[in-house]
Design an enzyme around this catalytic site. Structure first.
Site, PDB file in Angstrom:
ATOM      1  N   LYS A   5       0.826  -1.217   0.000  1.00 47.65           N
ATOM      2  CA  LYS A   5       0.000   0.000   0.000  1.00 47.65           C
ATOM      3  C   LYS A   5       0.860   1.267   0.000  1.00 47.65           C
ATOM      4  O   LYS A   5       0.426   2.306  -0.477  1.00 47.65           O
ATOM      5  CB  LYS A   5      -0.968  -0.016   1.178  1.00 47.65           C
ATOM      6  CG  LYS A   5      -1.967  -1.167   1.063  1.00 47.65           C
ATOM      7  CD  LYS A   5      -3.276  -0.917   1.756  1.00 47.65           C
ATOM      8  CE  LYS A   5      -4.358  -1.873   1.289  1.00 47.65           C
ATOM      9  NZ  LYS A   5      -4.083  -3.302   1.563  1.00 47.65           N
TER      10      LYS A   5
HETATM   11  C1  LIG Z   1      -4.741  -4.350   0.840  1.00 47.04           C
HETATM   12  C2  LIG Z   1      -4.016  -5.635   0.715  1.00 47.04           C
HETATM   13  C3  LIG Z   1      -4.371  -6.605  -0.258  1.00 47.04           C
HETATM   14  C4  LIG Z   1      -5.557  -6.438  -1.199  1.00 47.04           C
HETATM   15  O1  LIG Z   1      -5.374  -5.422  -2.133  1.00 47.04           O
HETATM   16  P1  LIG Z   1      -6.622  -4.796  -2.933  1.00 47.04           P
HETATM   17  O2  LIG Z   1      -6.068  -3.664  -3.675  1.00 47.04           O
HETATM   18  O3  LIG Z   1      -7.620  -4.405  -1.878  1.00 47.04           O
HETATM   19  O4  LIG Z   1      -7.161  -5.875  -3.824  1.00 47.04           O
HETATM   20  C5  LIG Z   1      -3.599  -7.754  -0.337  1.00 47.04           C
HETATM   21  N1  LIG Z   1      -2.561  -7.978   0.500  1.00 47.04           N
HETATM   22  C6  LIG Z   1      -2.181  -7.078   1.437  1.00 47.04           C
HETATM   23  C7  LIG Z   1      -1.026  -7.400   2.334  1.00 47.04           C
HETATM   24  C8  LIG Z   1      -2.901  -5.886   1.582  1.00 47.04           C
HETATM   25  O5  LIG Z   1      -2.529  -5.001   2.536  1.00 47.04           O
END
Ligand SMILES: *Cc1c(COP(=O)(O)O)cnc(C)c1O
Length: 481
Positions: free
Chosen positions: A119
């Site tokens: 993120k």
């Molecule tokens: C947020 C997240 C996801 C999912 O990503 P999306 O964009 O919501 O599909 C997968 N793995 C981790 C570790 C995350 O923090």
């Protein structure tokens, strides 16, 4: 570039990038999308590859994003990319390096940022953009959010020290991993306000919803969000698909497939955008855990959201979702950008019945053939097995979310549904989910140097009851000083 809503009421006129940057949903309840996807050709891809190899990720980020942002001067945008994707922030100028796991299967490292989850790739850029646009307009922003772990810490580290921005983050008391708690509560800064709410994640979200529904309060205290439907976040993520293609493709025309751990459909949607721009991507594999809303759609054509009681608590918790907030964006493209059809599906059908079906339609066939989507899901046992297998084969530790993507990718390879080269997206470092790693291989994950002292930091957090009024009072007292 102008942006329109997926639901598109005729009264809504197209907006510029900075106009939609701080907005959440469009006024008609839809999501913002660019009016078209700029197209890249072989020559441009070759130029981008050269830029990435010679100047690094930040320079590539500028090239890609400037196709979508034409209301910020180029020099300013370039400077923001340089600050967001610095070597200091991500440990290398490549930012998102690729390593081989086995023949033709590689891992794209997206977790080298400040909070060890992918993120950061989008949030670091969002922090720059928010600060810039707020300064231009002389506004302040109080970001209010709820987190079960990754999003909250990523937002806090991105907004830390940004002029005009405060973050109020609601966390479920005692329910995040020790590493996540240390990471967030360890921040001792007047503009970062962590709240340990006496409740679960859903309670935190409900409190945010209740406060956001109070229009007067929202206006008076400039309440905003950094949620996963923000277009700028998705746009920033498109860049790493390009960087991955450059590193994995070998030859200019070679197509690359991706396997993506999926929750809110943000990460994989960025892949769809890159593919729609003409980046040579073959398949996009949607990998879910036991919460298989999206796998079910691609298998059956039925999109059926779950209630929070029907949402399993799993060992890949960041994918424990009951509805995928970005999915509407893909459906918009799938139905040929027919906004009336999107309203029919998402308002009339989903809104009324909690589901819609495209079973047996040309659209569902298109999702697989024309748009290249595949899907699959995995279980806790699969995750343990994947973590173990990858560790034994390559001495690489993968986190439980990445393990979901690896498992589904391997199934697809064995079944002949996808070919090499195949890139698995890494979405977090194993250290964030140590318990599951230990369960799988009996070894504590390595703590990267930069997190060596994270567990020793003090804890700055406000304990509050599960009550919107208590949170409002906190916001009032902080903002009014
Ligand atoms: C947020 C997240 C996801 C999912 O990503 P999306 O964009 O919501 O599909 C997968 N793995 C981790 C570790 C995350 O923090």
């Amino acid at each position: 570039m102008r942006y329109i809503s997926t639901r598109g009421l005729p009264t809504d006129s197209p907006r510029t990038f900075t106009e939609i940057l701080l907005a959440g949903l469009a006024p008609d309840g839809g999501l913002y999308m660019p009016v078209e996807y700029p197209q890249v050709d072989e020559e441009m891809l070759a130029r981008w590859a050269k830029i990435f190899r010679e100047e690094g990720y930040a320079a590539l980020a500028f090239e890609v994003m400037s196709l979508y942002i034409d209301d910020i001067p180029a020099d300013d945008l370039r400077a923001m990319c340089d600050r967001a994707y610095s070597e200091a922030n991500f440990g290398s100028v490549k930012v998102a390096p690729l390593t081989q796991l086995s023949d033709g299967v590689s891992l794209l490292h997206l977790s080298n940022g400040p909070t060890a989850a992918f993120k950061d790739m989008a949030m670091q850029m969002l922090g720059q953009l928010f600060e810039y646009v707020l300064a231009k307009t002389g506004r302040e922003l109080n970001i209010l959010g709820a987190t079960s772990g990754d999003t909250g810490s990523s937002a806090e580290y991105a907004m830390l020290g940004k002029a005009g921005i405060r973050v109020f983050m609601l966390t479920p008391a005692g329910r995040m991993t020790p590493f996540q708690q240390a990471q967030m509560y360890g921040l001792d800064d007047p503009s970062i306000i962590n709240v340990a709410l006496d409740g679960v994640f859903d309670d935190c979200q409900d409190v945010v919803k209740a406060i956001s529904a109070d229009a007067d309060f929202k206006e008076r205290y400039s309440i905003g969000a950094v949620n996963s439907i923000n277009w700028a976040r998705l746009l920033a993520q498109v860049v790493y698909y390009v960087a991955a293609w450059i590193q994995a493709s070998g030859t200019p025309r070679n197509k690359v497939s991706f396997s993506v751990p999926t929750g809110n459909f943000g990460d994989v949607l960025a892949g769809h955008v890159a593919r729609s721009m003409g980046v040579p991507i073959d398949k996009l594999i949607v990998a879910t855990n036991e919460n298989n809303v999206l796998d079910e759609f691609f298998r059956t054509g039925v999109y059926r959201v779950r209630s929070s009681e029907q949402t399993f608590k799993t060992s890949s918790p960041s994918m424990d979702i009951s509805k995928a907030s970005n999915f509407e964006r893909f459906v918009f493209d799938l139905v040929g950008r027919d906004q009336a059809r999107v309203r029919e599906l998402f308002v009339d059908e989903l809104g009324a019945n909690g589901e819609f079906s495209l079973a047996g339609t040309r659209e569902l066939r298109d999702a697989k053939s024309r748009f290249g989507f595949l899907s699959g899901s995995s279980t806790h046992a699969d995750r343990l097995d994947s973590i173990r297998t990858v560790y034994r084969q390559s001495r690489v530790m993968i986190d439980p979310h990445t393990a979901d993507a690896w498992k589904v990718a391997l199934d697809a390879l064995r079944g002949g549904a996808v070919e090499h080269p195949l890139v698995v997206l890494e979405t977090a470092l194993p250290v964030k989910f140590a318990e599951t790693i230990v369960e799988a291989i009996g070894v504590e994950p390595e703590v990267p140097e930069r997190f060596a002292s994270v567990m020793d930091a003090g804890r700055t957090v406000v304990d509050l009851p599960n009550d919107p009024e208590a949170v409002k009072n906190l916001i009032r007292s902080v903002v009014e000083g």
